[in-house]
Write a protein that holds these residues in place. Structure first.
Motif, mmCIF file in Angstrom:
data_model
loop_
_atom_site.group_PDB
_atom_site.id
_atom_site.type_symbol
_atom_site.label_atom_id
_atom_site.label_comp_id
_atom_site.label_asym_id
_atom_site.label_seq_id
_atom_site.Cartn_x
_atom_site.Cartn_y
_atom_site.Cartn_z
ATOM 1 N N ILE A 138 9.430 -15.034 -13.610
ATOM 2 C CA ILE A 138 10.835 -15.101 -13.243
ATOM 3 C C ILE A 138 11.373 -16.490 -13.571
ATOM 4 N N ILE A 139 12.699 -16.612 -13.634
ATOM 5 C CA ILE A 139 13.354 -17.914 -13.803
ATOM 6 C C ILE A 139 13.757 -18.384 -12.405
ATOM 7 N N ALA A 140 13.083 -19.403 -11.897
ATOM 8 C CA ALA A 140 13.338 -19.814 -10.519
ATOM 9 C C ALA A 140 12.878 -21.249 -10.320
ATOM 10 N N ASP A 141 13.324 -21.819 -9.183
ATOM 11 C CA ASP A 141 12.849 -23.119 -8.709
ATOM 12 C C ASP A 141 11.655 -22.853 -7.798
ATOM 13 N N GLY A 156 3.120 -9.009 -0.313
ATOM 14 C CA GLY A 156 2.741 -8.329 -1.555
ATOM 15 C C GLY A 156 3.786 -8.519 -2.634
ATOM 16 N N THR A 157 3.328 -8.421 -3.886
ATOM 17 C CA THR A 157 4.241 -8.500 -5.037
ATOM 18 C C THR A 157 4.020 -7.283 -5.915
ATOM 19 N N GLY A 196 23.896 -4.478 -6.237
ATOM 20 C CA GLY A 196 22.769 -4.566 -7.171
ATOM 21 C C GLY A 196 23.173 -4.236 -8.588
ATOM 22 N N ASN A 197 22.463 -4.844 -9.524
ATOM 23 C CA ASN A 197 22.623 -4.553 -10.953
ATOM 24 C C ASN A 197 21.380 -3.841 -11.442
ATOM 25 N N PRO A 198 21.520 -2.737 -12.170
ATOM 26 C CA PRO A 198 20.340 -2.015 -12.660
ATOM 27 C C PRO A 198 19.477 -2.908 -13.540
ATOM 28 N N GLY A 199 18.164 -2.741 -13.433
ATOM 29 C CA GLY A 199 17.232 -3.522 -14.237
ATOM 30 C C GLY A 199 15.869 -3.582 -13.595
ATOM 31 N N THR A 200 14.962 -4.321 -14.252
ATOM 32 C CA THR A 200 13.596 -4.482 -13.764
ATOM 33 C C THR A 200 13.481 -5.805 -13.017
ATOM 34 N N TYR A 201 12.854 -5.765 -11.830
ATOM 35 C CA TYR A 201 12.794 -6.924 -10.951
ATOM 36 C C TYR A 201 11.365 -7.126 -10.449
ATOM 37 N N ALA A 202 11.087 -8.377 -10.065
ATOM 38 C CA ALA A 202 9.874 -8.686 -9.324
ATOM 39 C C ALA A 202 10.185 -8.509 -7.835
ATOM 40 N N VAL A 259 12.420 -8.972 -1.231
ATOM 41 C CA VAL A 259 13.161 -9.898 -2.078
ATOM 42 C C VAL A 259 13.031 -9.419 -3.525
ATOM 43 N N TYR A 260 14.168 -9.195 -4.185
ATOM 44 C CA TYR A 260 14.206 -8.736 -5.568
ATOM 45 C C TYR A 260 14.680 -9.886 -6.448
#
Length: 946
Positions: free
Chosen positions: A682-685, A713-714, A730-736, A801-802
């Motif tokens: 993911i793109i995150a801090d 869990g992830t 929400g926006n459709p798509g693939t998430y962690a 958390v998505y």
């Protein structure tokens, strides 16, 4: 297979024996001389026998390594190179390689040969070559392998080989004489031609069975190959044709015309034309030629030929009766056209040409392309002519042919035309325009269809009821919304419908009263609330025929999603307002903390470490840093902190924080982590994601009262329409997906609705700030993600958390060492509107040797720089200042002195990211509160930078 190996190809250079002997003799000479002159001094006895024996022994001892190194080692190395050559070269070639001697005994057999013959190498080594080439190994004959061996010649022939299973295979064999070491052997390179032979056989079978004639000619027109069909067409045998040229069978074209036609084929590479050919008995026939040219192999012409004599005879017969037919057809009031089996318009009568004036029969236009505008690329659906051509019957249909924007309806009757043998040679179409009749027939169905389509296309549920309570009309949307069973709809009884949905409504009595009580001509609007949370908005008005009211029509609109959106908007506005407030508070608070922490550090530098006041200063710093932590929490909640988003692997962050969470929640709470098997990038801090996990773990610990189980869990998940409908965002798509579940006391629905609000807490006074989950919410939203909560009293709580996944590779973190502050002598311009912070910066910089010029605001900063721009080496300015902010002041300074070094500072980091756009320009930035060491280190770093 033309590759051959000439003698000497496999021979490796051997060490020179003469050179080895000369070097050895030279070494022996020098060793002998050394021993002779040294023995007289070393041996106690001067006996000749003892001297000679000792001389021989020492000579042997000293010379053994040289003998090995000069003679034996080169020959050993040559043998190893020969072995490596056999393994790496012969073992990697794609063709089979067989080495055999003069007696035809197999000495080498590579892996490719094993695949061809089915033998393993150890099975054939030492066997006679006749095992593999039974028919080609005789000594007699000039073409045999034996002849090649006896004459020491190279051959390249096709033979029939024999596999291990007894089957035979077609092989191409190239045999050459090669030198292997000191002996000569024969190498056979074998290629399996079985697939090639099979393909050639299939090619010949296709040509023999083709219904069209086929030939191949060379550049001069000589036949190279012909199939049986063309032999039957001309009456010539294959052998006769192979001795002829195109001119011998061409009945129309001259030699020059044939040459020109071949040239025209060669230029585009493909052409189709018609001509006449001559049979062996002298008669001729019409042919259609499809010719192609390939330049390979010296140039070849390929042609397929079709006998079209019957087709041309039919056209001739039709031409004879055309005048009589046209006279009759032109005097009828219906359109008459003659269609070929290829759907070509052969002729059309006067009426057809009046309907379609652009019709030109000379070019045999295609039916479905001519009678449509724009033209169709395929046959019209349900075409009666196609059916007639298929079964020979008479078919009719009413079709619509659009012409220049006008829909024209025609009744078409198709009748077959057959020859004496009963074969269909064409179709006669009689066409009658029925546009006016079709229009009147369609008016009623069109009106009914329009009404039905309107009802079904609307997003609302529609219900029409007469004054007697009978259901007159409804759409399928109403059935879905009210969940009406089919057997009730079949009765048309409105009262049964009401009874079915009676238990679903919270205010179930409103629906009946609204329909049948009050003024008959009154419009009304109300809301229907269902027990499952759905909310419908209903509009009802009377239905009139003329001036008479005959019933009522109601429309039901599902506004459940709109209600959720309104609630979310109010929540977002409240969160944004509180975020703005906390951001402003943090801004001013950071200025105060900067002065407190800075002067405390300066005091530490100025007094002795054993001074009693040192402890007081440390306590002040500790309290100030705790206050800075609270400020940081406020900024994280309001999403005003600068983040450092990078591609990171989520599972790795969970593993890294695992140990800290174990200590955080205590020994009596079991921590279970189950990261996903696949990487989740993911793109995150990373620091903010760790903050999310710590806040959720702390919340779970407090909910379990120090005892229970915490599960983290992830996984990979996808947000689709179901998620959007159930949550309203929400926006459709693939998430962690990160799920944090506990076995605590759980929460009721009202608490879950408020759980992310700032300063909301269920803990006793003094035991919580109410910012933990608010910070989680702010961080997740800052990362374009979503957070949800599921809980029930006594059943624990699960937070999900998505976070959006990315296709980038994870970023590798590089730690930068902290350097001690260094002295300096440059001149620094400090622009800060807060007097305490400005005084602190001035004291710190002057204490380390810097000259300081101060400015009150952005305008004063520009004027001060304008006066002393040649002396100033660095500018330190606050981002938000009166009259001119930091960005505006720096823009003017850049014009005065391009490339001027600057450090921006701010206690409200949202300023630098949103209003000033400084982050995009990669300018230097320090966030308040500042410590002197961090400030001095940054100053030195910027000044020393090229």
């Amino acid at each position: 297979m033309n590759a051959k190996i000439s003698p000497g190809t496999l021979t490796l250079p051997a060490p020179s024996p003469l050179r080895s002997i000369l070097v050895l003799l030279l070494v022996l000479f020098f060793v002998e001389m050394l021993l002779m002159f040294s023995f007289s001094h070393l041996l106690p006895s001067r006996s000749i026998i003892i001297t000679n024996i000792t001389d021989a022994a020492l000579l042997t001892l000293f010379c053994s390594p040289f003998i090995y190194w000069l003679i034996f080692q080169p020959f050993k190395k040559m043998a190893l190179m020969q072995e490596a050559l056999a393994e790496n070269v012969l073992g990697q070639v794609v063709d089979g390689v067989v080495l055999f001697d003069e007696e035809k005994t197999i000495r080498s057999f590579n892996p490719a040969a094993e695949k061809i013959f089915g033998y393993l190498a150890q099975e054939v080594l030492g066997c006679n070559l006749q095992l593999l080439f039974e028919s080609a190994c005789g000594s007699g004959g000039s073409e045999g392998i034996g002849a090649a061996i006896s004459k020491d010649t190279s051959i390249n022939r096709e033979y029939t080989g024999k596999r291990r299973d007894g089957s035979h295979c077609h092989l191409d064999i190239s045999i050459s004489k090669v030198r292997v070491g000191d002996s000569w052997m024969h190498m056979g390179i074998v290629r399996d031609l079985s697939e090639q032979k099979r393909a050639e056989a299939e090619y010949q079978a296709i040509l023999r069975t083709a219904m069209d004639g086929f030939w191949i000619t060379d550049e001069k027109g000589g036949f190279l190959d012909v199939n049986d069909t063309y032999c039957q067409m001309t009456g010539y045998s294959r052998q006769e044709l192979l001795a002829m040229q195109i001119g011998d069978v061409e009945a129309v074209l001259t030699a020059e015309e044939i040459k020109a036609r071949m040239e025209s084929i060669r230029n585009p590479g493909r052409i189709r034309f018609e001509t006449r050919h001559r049979r062996k008995d002298g008669s001729s026939f019409d042919v259609e030629v499809s010719a192609n040219y390939l330049p390979a192999g010296g140039g070849r012409f390929f042609a397929f030929l079709r006998d079209i004599t019957c087709r041309n005879e039919m056209l001739g017969t039709l031409a004879k009766s055309e005048e009589k037919y046209r006279t009759l057809a032109d005097n009828v009031t219906v359109g008459v056209t003659l269609i070929s089996p290829k759907m070509e318009i052969i002729s059309a009568n006067r009426q057809s040409r009046q309907w379609y004036p652009e019709l030109d029969e000379k070019y045999s236009p295609i039916c479905y392309k001519t009678f449509n505008n724009p033209p169709r690329d395929s046959i019209c659906p349900d075409c009666p002519t196609v059916k007639t051509l298929a079964d020979g019957g008479i078919h009719e249909a009413v079709v619509t042919n659009p012409w220049k924007g006008v829909a024209r309806h025609f009744r078409i009757v198709s009748s077959p035309i057959k020859d004496n043998a009963g074969n269909i040679t064409g179709v006669i179409e009689s066409v009658e325009e029925v546009t006016a009749l079709k229009r009147s027939e369609d008016e009623y169905s069109e009106a009914l269809s329009r009404l039905t389509a309107t009802l079904e296309a609307t997003a609302d549920g529609i219900l029409a009821v007469d004054l007697n309570g009978r259901i007159v009309s409804y759409n399928q949307k109403l059935v879905q919304m009210l969940k009406i069973p089919g057997h009730i709809l079949e009765t048309d009884d409105f009262y049964l419908l009401i009874a079915n949905i009676y238990s679903q409504l919270k205010g179930h009595d409103k629906l009946v009263r609204a329909e049948f009580e009050g003024d008959a001509d009154r419009d009304f609007h109300d809301l229907l609330e269902f027990k499952d949370g759905r909310v419908f908005e209903r509009f009802c008005r009377p239905q009139r025929i003329g001036d008479t009211i005959v019933g009522r029509v109601s429309s039901f609109r599902d506004i459940t999603g709109e209600r959720k959106m309104e609630a979310q908007l109010r929540h977002a506005q409240k969160m944004e307002a509180i975020g703005t407030l906390t951001g402003k508070v943090a801004h001013d608070f950071n200025n105060m903390l900067t002065a407190i922490i800075g002067y405390c550090h300066l005091s530490q530098m100025q007094i002795h470490s054993n001074d009693p006041l040192m402890q007081n200063i440390r306590q002040i710093i500790t309290a100030a840093e705790r206050a800075a932590g609270l400020t940081q929490s406020l900024l994280e909640y309001s999403r005003k902190t600068p983040s450092n988003p990078q591609a990171m692997e989520l599972n790795q962050v969970v593993r890294q924080v695992n140990g800290f969470l174990s200590r955080l929640i205590g020994e009596d709470i079991e921590l279970v982590t189950s990261p996903a098997d696949e990487p989740l990038v993911i793109i995150a801090d990373a620091g903010q994601i760790e903050q999310v996990l710590m806040n959720l773990a702390t919340n779970a610990r407090d909910a379990m009262s120090g005892k229970g189980r915490l599960i983290i869990g992830t996984a990979t998940t996808r947000i689709g329409e179901d998620f959007l409908q159930s949550h309203g965002f929400g926006n459709p798509g693939t998430y962690a997906l990160v799920s944090v579940s506990d076995t605590g006391s759980g929460m009721d629905e009202d608490t879950c609705d408020k759980i992310f609000e700032p300063f909301f807490t269920t803990k006793p006074v003094g035991n919580g700030t109410g910012l933990g989950l608010s910070i989680v919410y702010g961080i997740v939203k800052q990362h374009n993600g979503y957070v949800t909560v599921e809980s029930k009293k006594g059943c624990g709580t699960t937070f999900r958390v998505y976070l959006p996944l990315t296709g980038q590779a994870p970023h590798e973190k590089v730690e930068k060492p902290t350097l001690p502050a260094k002295m300096g002598g440059e001149t620094v311009l400090v622009a800060e509107d807060n007097s305490e912070v400005k005084a602190l910066l001035e004291d710190v910089l002057q204490g380390y040797g810097y000259s300081v010029v101060t400015a009150l605001d952005g305008h004063d900063c520009v004027e001060s720089f304008r006066k002393k721009r040649d002396d100033i080496d660095l500018i330190i300015m606050d981002v938000m200042m009166p009259r001119k902010n930091g960005k505006e002041a720096y823009a003017e300074i850049e014009k005065l002195k391009p490339g001027m070094k600057v450090i921006f500072i701010s206690g409200y980091t949202g300023d630098i990211l949103h209003s000033a756009d400084l982050a995009e320009e990669n300018l230097n930035f320090l966030a308040k509160p500042l410590s002197p060491n961090r400030l001095l280190t940054k100053v030195r770093e910027v000044l020393d930078r090229d």
